[in-house]
Design a protein around this motif. Structure first.
Motif, PDB file in Angstrom:
ATOM      1  N   PRO A 198       0.818  -1.220   0.000  1.00 36.40           N
ATOM      2  CA  PRO A 198       0.000   0.000   0.000  1.00 36.40           C
ATOM      3  C   PRO A 198       0.853   1.272   0.000  1.00 36.40           C
ATOM      4  N   LEU A 199       0.489   2.237  -0.837  1.00 33.80           N
ATOM      5  CA  LEU A 199       1.100   3.571  -0.838  1.00 33.80           C
ATOM      6  C   LEU A 199      -0.026   4.586  -0.710  1.00 33.80           C
ATOM      7  N   THR A 200       0.228   5.680   0.017  1.00 33.54           N
ATOM      8  CA  THR A 200      -0.779   6.719   0.187  1.00 33.54           C
ATOM      9  C   THR A 200      -0.214   8.039  -0.312  1.00 33.54           C
TER      10      THR A 200
ATOM     11  N   VAL B 274       9.748  -1.869   1.771  1.00 38.01           N
ATOM     12  CA  VAL B 274       9.354  -3.268   1.621  1.00 38.01           C
ATOM     13  C   VAL B 274      10.478  -4.089   1.002  1.00 38.01           C
ATOM     14  N   GLN B 275      10.412  -5.384   1.246  1.00 36.84           N
ATOM     15  CA  GLN B 275      11.367  -6.326   0.672  1.00 36.84           C
ATOM     16  C   GLN B 275      10.572  -7.352  -0.122  1.00 36.84           C
TER      17      GLN B 275
ATOM     18  N   VAL C   9      13.921   3.092  -5.381  1.00 45.07           N
ATOM     19  CA  VAL C   9      13.190   4.111  -4.628  1.00 45.07           C
ATOM     20  C   VAL C   9      11.985   4.573  -5.423  1.00 45.07           C
ATOM     21  N   LEU C  10      10.828   4.615  -4.750  1.00 46.49           N
ATOM     22  CA  LEU C  10       9.634   5.277  -5.277  1.00 46.49           C
ATOM     23  C   LEU C  10       9.479   6.543  -4.451  1.00 46.49           C
TER      24      LEU C  10
ATOM     25  N   SER D 156      13.222  -3.232  -1.935  1.00 45.75           N
ATOM     26  CA  SER D 156      14.362  -4.139  -2.167  1.00 45.75           C
ATOM     27  C   SER D 156      13.849  -5.421  -2.775  1.00 45.75           C
ATOM     28  N   ILE D 157      14.435  -5.811  -3.894  1.00 45.10           N
ATOM     29  CA  ILE D 157      14.105  -7.089  -4.539  1.00 45.10           C
ATOM     30  C   ILE D 157      15.267  -8.029  -4.262  1.00 45.10           C
TER      31      ILE D 157
END
Length: 146
Positions: free
Chosen positions: A43-45, A56-57, A128-129, A144-145
């Motif tokens: 989720p992003l707000t 998140v990972q 980064v978003l 992070s992937i």
């Protein structure tokens, strides 16, 4: 196949190579889009003066949905070219309209709304978003992937 490679590496005395794997053993007919291979929604707000979300990972090879919710308090966007190039986008859903893009750089909201973007994480690394033009730590998230 992965087990054979790992067994061969161990038998030869070498350490097993680090391998990214889907979240489930038997993907079945649906392949990487199988229900057992789906991670939790991200989720992003987008709201004026509010944090964008939590870092998140993700697991390479797993299927995720990024849910971006804008409250309409300001005209805001989210950008992250390196992230968008490190994933395979299945679709973007806006107002029940499904879009299957090749690539994007950003998503901008002029008013309140929700965008759901489903994808498979591919390229390992940290991406980064962020809200364009912002400098605050809370106005970005790191994905992070592994």
């Amino acid at each position: 196949m992965k087990r054979l490679i790992a067994a061969a590496a161990l038998a030869s005395g070498l350490a097993a190579p680090a391998m990214a794997a889907p979240l489930c053993e038997d993907l079945g007919f649906a392949g990487l889009l199988a229900a057992c291979n789906r991670g939790e929604d991200i989720p992003l707000t987008l709201a004026s003066g509010q944090p964008l979300g939590e870092d998140v990972q993700l697991q390479s090879g797993a299927y995720y949905t990024l849910v971006i919710t804008a409250d309409g308090s300001a005209e805001l966007a989210v950008e992250g070219a390196s992230f968008f190039r490190a994933i395979w986008m299945n679709e973007i859903v806006i107002n029940s309209i499904e879009i299957r893009p090749m690539a994007i750089d950003s998503i901008e909201f002029d008013k309140a709304g929700v965008v759901e973007m489903s994808f498979i994480a591919i390229k390992p690394g940290t991406h980064v978003l962020r809200i364009p033009g912002s400098t605050g730590e809370s106005q970005q998230i790191k994905i992070s992937i592994q």
